[in-house]
Design an enzyme around this catalytic site. Structure first.
Site, short mmCIF file in Angstrom:
data_model
loop_
_atom_site.label_atom_id
_atom_site.label_comp_id
_atom_site.label_asym_id
_atom_site.label_seq_id
_atom_site.Cartn_x
_atom_site.Cartn_y
_atom_site.Cartn_z
N ASN A 60 47.65 38.36 39.25
CA ASN A 60 48.54 39.16 38.41
C ASN A 60 48.77 40.45 39.21
O ASN A 60 47.89 41.30 39.30
CB ASN A 60 47.89 39.47 37.06
CG ASN A 60 47.61 38.21 36.28
OD1 ASN A 60 48.37 37.25 36.34
ND2 ASN A 60 46.51 38.19 35.56
N ASP A 112 33.56 35.72 37.14
CA ASP A 112 34.20 36.45 36.05
C ASP A 112 33.30 36.36 34.83
O ASP A 112 32.81 35.28 34.49
CB ASP A 112 35.56 35.80 35.75
CG ASP A 112 36.45 36.64 34.87
OD1 ASP A 112 35.96 37.14 33.83
OD2 ASP A 112 37.64 36.77 35.19
N ILE A 113 33.08 37.49 34.14
CA ILE A 113 32.21 37.46 32.96
C ILE A 113 32.95 36.93 31.73
O ILE A 113 32.34 36.70 30.69
CB ILE A 113 31.55 38.82 32.65
CG1 ILE A 113 32.59 39.88 32.34
CG2 ILE A 113 30.63 39.23 33.77
CD1 ILE A 113 31.97 41.14 31.76
N GLN A 124 48.31 42.44 34.82
CA GLN A 124 47.13 42.80 35.61
C GLN A 124 46.27 43.74 34.76
O GLN A 124 46.71 44.82 34.38
CB GLN A 124 47.55 43.49 36.92
CG GLN A 124 46.40 43.83 37.83
CD GLN A 124 46.86 44.58 39.07
OE1 GLN A 124 47.82 45.34 39.02
NE2 GLN A 124 46.18 44.36 40.18
N HIS A 146 42.01 35.27 41.26
CA HIS A 146 41.19 34.39 40.44
C HIS A 146 41.16 33.01 41.11
O HIS A 146 42.21 32.49 41.48
CB HIS A 146 41.81 34.21 39.05
CG HIS A 146 41.86 35.45 38.23
ND1 HIS A 146 40.94 35.72 37.24
CD2 HIS A 146 42.74 36.49 38.23
CE1 HIS A 146 41.25 36.87 36.67
NE2 HIS A 146 42.34 37.35 37.26
N HIS A 177 42.98 41.52 42.80
CA HIS A 177 41.95 40.49 42.66
C HIS A 177 42.61 39.14 42.51
O HIS A 177 43.62 39.00 41.86
CB HIS A 177 40.98 40.79 41.51
CG HIS A 177 41.61 40.99 40.18
ND1 HIS A 177 42.35 42.11 39.84
CD2 HIS A 177 41.61 40.22 39.07
CE1 HIS A 177 42.76 42.01 38.59
NE2 HIS A 177 42.33 40.86 38.09
#
Length: 149
Positions: free
Chosen positions: A84, A28-29, A91, A99, A97
């Site tokens: 989410n 994740d950025i 979300q 995490h 996705h």
């Protein structure tokens, strides 16, 4: 086309730790902690119920393997698994996705603060810095290597 579709298509850079025919996993950025990975199906659907059972099982299996690799590669003590599922559940990208968020010994308040910050900044576009990308790439290599072990 979601940002994840664009990452999967190679249109946006990402620090991948895993890729197969069903899913991809990348850092994740806007990490909540060092090594925060997103596990994303190649199939572009918004909610878990839209996935076939075999795809859903594969995503979770991949997430658990990544958690183990995070422990070995980065020394995390535990992981949060977060989904989410839908807009009303916060979300931010309408593409399933998972995490996988590493937790480290003694990081309680710092990680909770970063989780709040992460949610608060979702509406603003991220600005990536060269040094940040280098750190992401180094962590991605370490996790990917641990996945091969």
């Amino acid at each position: 086309m979601t940002v994840f579709d664009r990452i999967i298509a190679g249109q946006i850079p990402a620090s991948f730790v895993w890729q197969d025919v069903v899913c991809v996993a990348f850092l994740d950025i806007r990490p909540m902690s060092r090594g925060h990975v997103l596990v994303v199906p190649r199939q572009s659907v918004a909610t878990l119920e839209e996935l076939e059972a075999s795809t859903l099982a594969h995503l979770w299996h991949t997430a658990v393997r990544i958690a183990s690799a995070q422990r070995r590669a980065l020394g995390s003590a535990a992981q949060h698994f977060l989904v989410n599922d839908g807009r009303e559940a916060s979300q931010s990208v309408p593409h399933v996705h998972l995490h996988v968020i590493p937790r480290y010994e003694g990081d309680r308040y710092g990680t909770v603060a970063r989780m709040i910050w992460h949610i608060a900044t979702l509406a603003t576009p991220p600005r990536e810095k060269i040094e940040q990308r280098r750190r992401l790439e180094a962590d991605a290599r370490a996790i990917a290597e641990a996945l091969r072990d």
